[in-house]
Write an enzyme that holds these catalytic residues in place. Sequence first.
Site: not given
Length: 435
Positions: A275, A296, A408
């Site tokens: 951010e 793995h 938003k």
Amino acid sequence: MLSLVIHNHTEVRKEKLNQIMGANEPLLDEAKAGEACYADSLGWLDTEEWADNQTLARLETLAKEIRENADAFVLIGVGGSNNAARSVIEALRKEDAPEIIYAGNTLSPDAMRRMLKKIEGKSIYLDCIAKNFETLEPGASFRVLRQYMEKTYGEEAGKRMIATGTAGSSFEQLCTKCGYTFLEFPFNVGGRYTAMTNVGLLPMAVAGIDIRELVEGAKDMQKRVRAQEADENIAYQYACLRNLYYKEGYRVEMLASFEPQFRYFYKWWIQLFAESEGKDNKGIFPVAGEFSEELHSVGQFIQDGSPILFETFLDVAQKNASLVIEPDTKEDDFDYLNGKDFWDINKAAYHATVAAHSKKLPCMTLEVDALDAYHFGQLFYFFQFACYLSCKMMGVHAFDQPGVEAYKKQMFKALGKERIGANVCVNIAQGLRIK
């Protein structure tokens, strides 16, 4: 003391690093002083501004009350409002502390129902953390939980509810009207930098964490990076290394450790750098590696895939647990482990991984003395200061998040909210940020 080890550094790379460190030295001096242009975002730079003795005493008193009366503490918050607290709580929470339940970090109805089921029949306190009480996830969860609390506790509900928000906001007005305890969300600290404030410290204290030790660690790291010159400054060295690798074409940084207690610290670190740094088509993409498990899976890509990343390992020097493997009469082909401690086996896996990976990719290790509150405090301040420096070197604003606000706008429109509240000044289209 936190230390930085660079693995398999060639002479050419050492020369390039020295050049970067010399060229950017004025930026270190600016960061130490605190720049006037960032005055509304640098409240974390001096740890004591929001974590002085008076503040700590108040939080300890409130946390003691909660621990004595609650079976569970619901932490409502998303991103910077809970990542720091969660990283320490999940690593160090005391067994006799209330259960910490997280809410306000999802819009999933299934997750919400599971959370509500979890609190049924328990004595509950909650803390809703929202600097800007426009954020959907905590706001929606707070409404649902507020209704639950009022139904369960009646007129006593307000005494069990805490809100951490901006002073003078509509959120504070709601708290005053309804009798909730109100804590200030620092006006000059962005969410991802709030570990040493009311935002992070109260939930940690409820979980039995020694917040004075945490703050002491941050203060000591603050003194260290503010006192050290460029050639010995650990935060500056780390920031310069990141920018060196970025210039060499590495676009991903993996923070990795062989200690599962860092699991939620990764999330805090990822938000901090993603951010802060990811702007203007720049930035290093932060990811995490939980080793040895992920050796793995993603270990294959690291070793033989596209050379796009560099690794920063977190290693703990002091043994935090011990479990010795006893001999066994059954032939399972693991007798070579007889008498060995899992601590030493895990260390062997770490050293082998560094040796293998550093032959292909840039690798460095940040060695932490111990896994405790004091050293978490050191890590918080170290990474925050280094992130500030790294952003300055890349030429991006370390404290805004215009890309977050863009989604938003679309979301509010889809939900029928045509504009953001009158108490918030923002023009998303122009890339300004919500305070």
